[in-house]
Design a protein around this motif. Structure first.
Motif, PDB file in Angstrom:
ATOM      1  N   SER A 121     -43.020 101.368  41.463  1.00 51.92           N
ATOM      2  CA  SER A 121     -42.937 100.036  41.997  1.00 51.92           C
ATOM      3  C   SER A 121     -43.533  99.111  41.109  1.00 51.92           C
ATOM      4  O   SER A 121     -43.256  98.074  40.860  1.00 51.92           O
ATOM      5  N   PHE A 169     -46.402  95.441  46.516  1.00 55.74           N
ATOM      6  CA  PHE A 169     -46.203  96.646  45.912  1.00 55.74           C
ATOM      7  C   PHE A 169     -47.470  96.981  45.158  1.00 55.74           C
ATOM      8  O   PHE A 169     -47.354  98.225  44.707  1.00 55.74           O
ATOM      9  N   SER A 193     -36.002  99.295  46.384  1.00 53.69           N
ATOM     10  CA  SER A 193     -37.520  99.560  45.692  1.00 53.69           C
ATOM     11  C   SER A 193     -38.453  99.693  46.911  1.00 53.69           C
ATOM     12  O   SER A 193     -39.228 100.345  46.998  1.00 53.69           O
ATOM     13  N   TYR A 197     -40.873 102.389  47.872  1.00 57.68           N
ATOM     14  CA  TYR A 197     -42.414 102.360  48.099  1.00 57.68           C
ATOM     15  C   TYR A 197     -42.860 102.841  49.432  1.00 57.68           C
ATOM     16  O   TYR A 197     -43.921 103.235  49.664  1.00 57.68           O
TER      17      TYR A 197
END
Length: 322
Positions: A288, A280, A102, A106
């Protein structure tokens, strides 16, 4: 019965030396010299040197045999450790892998939409997040190898990073810039004076506890846990007498244990997700945001897995008592 062969050897050598002097007609003055504290001390030191030199040679001659034998015990322990905690460890590792994936997504989004030169806030939190991921991996490595004390001690650093990340996220760009630029100084936490809540502080030094007080996520529970782990890390009586993963009333733990893994694994998952959340949310990104929600829910799963193992320990202990 335990014997001190070194002392016996030394005593025998001294007696033989004295007997030899007597047989050779040594004078009383010469005998006093043999018995003098200085001579006895020098003789003892020379014997220690000789015995230790011989011991070094002995260790070198048997080290492969000893280490190979110990490795067999280690491999046996690791197999049992994985059998007991395997599913829980997999749940912890899954969080780590998913967060990395992730974070990569991002990062690609941020670079694509904002370019390489992004804010200090992003830069600071990205580096904190990267360091946090490494510490999390270290914690899991220690747990898998049966070192609960070490794992919990490393969580202390992860927790501190979560507080710093929360503080920087809360007070924004100016604080993040001060944090980044302080890396090339001897500054401890004085960079935090850039925050509105501390800029007028009359304290000579800003401490971690001041920063901790300004984080809304800070609770009595986390303060208690942090206080305990500080004792564990430092040379305190509590951290020495009450070790994790063993009953110190029965034996002094000196190696691996299959107990005490849950607390550092669960706490580290919570801390890592908190840092991930701060990172995030620098730039809005739907995927995110969903990921953060998912990670929070996955922490609940991690808790379930570790609780299940601990419950099985309790059941085994009850059966043994019966």
């Amino acid at each position: 019965m335990a014997e001190d062969f070194v002392y016996e050897l030394f005593e025998t050598a001294m007696k033989e030396t004295i007997q030899e002097k007597i047989e050779n007609g040594a004078s009383e003055e010469q005998m006093e010299e043999v018995r003098s504290r200085e001579n006895v001390s020098n003789t003892y030191t020379k014997m220690m040197e000789q015995i230790s030199d011989d011991s070094v040679k002995t260790i070198e001659s048997i080290m492969y045999e000893k280490v190979t034998k110990e490795k067999a015990f280690t491999d046996e322990f690791l197999a049992r450790q994985n059998q007991k905690w395997g599913e829980a460890f997999v749940a912890s590792d899954a969080l780590y892998i998913c967060i990395i994936e992730s974070a990569e997504s991002y990062r690609d989004y941020v670079i694509e939409t904002h370019g390489q030169e992004v804010s200090y806030l992003y830069h600071a939190l990205a580096n904190i997040h990267g360091r946090a991921l490494q510490i999390y991996a270290e914690i899991m490595c220690l747990n898998k190898n049966g070192y609960a004390d070490g794992a919990y001690a490393r969580w202390r650093s992860l927790y501190e990073l979560s507080v710093i990340a929360t503080f920087i996220s809360k007070y924004g760009e100016k604080v993040a810039e001060a944090f980044v630029k302080s890396a090339d100084t001897d500054d401890g936490y004085d960079w935090a004076r850039a925050a509105d809540c501390l800029k007028n502080s009359d304290k000579k030094f800003i401490t971690f506890s001041y920063i901790q007080n300004k984080c809304r996520e800070e609770t009595r529970f986390w303060r208690k846990e942090y206080g305990f782990v500080n004792k564990l890390v430092h040379a305190s009586s509590q951290g020495t007498m009450y070790r994790m993963g063993a009953d110190t009333s029965k034996a002094i733990p000196i190696g691996r244990s299959d107990m005490g893994m849950a607390i550092s694994a669960v706490h580290s998952a919570m801390s890592l997700v908190q840092i991930t959340k701060c990172f995030f949310t620098v730039f809005p990104h739907g995927y995110s945001t969903v990921a953060v929600f998912t990670f929070h829910k996955w922490v609940d799963k991690i808790i379930e897995y570790y609780q299940s193992v601990e419950d099985s320990f309790s059941s085994d202990e009850d059966e043994n008592k019966e």
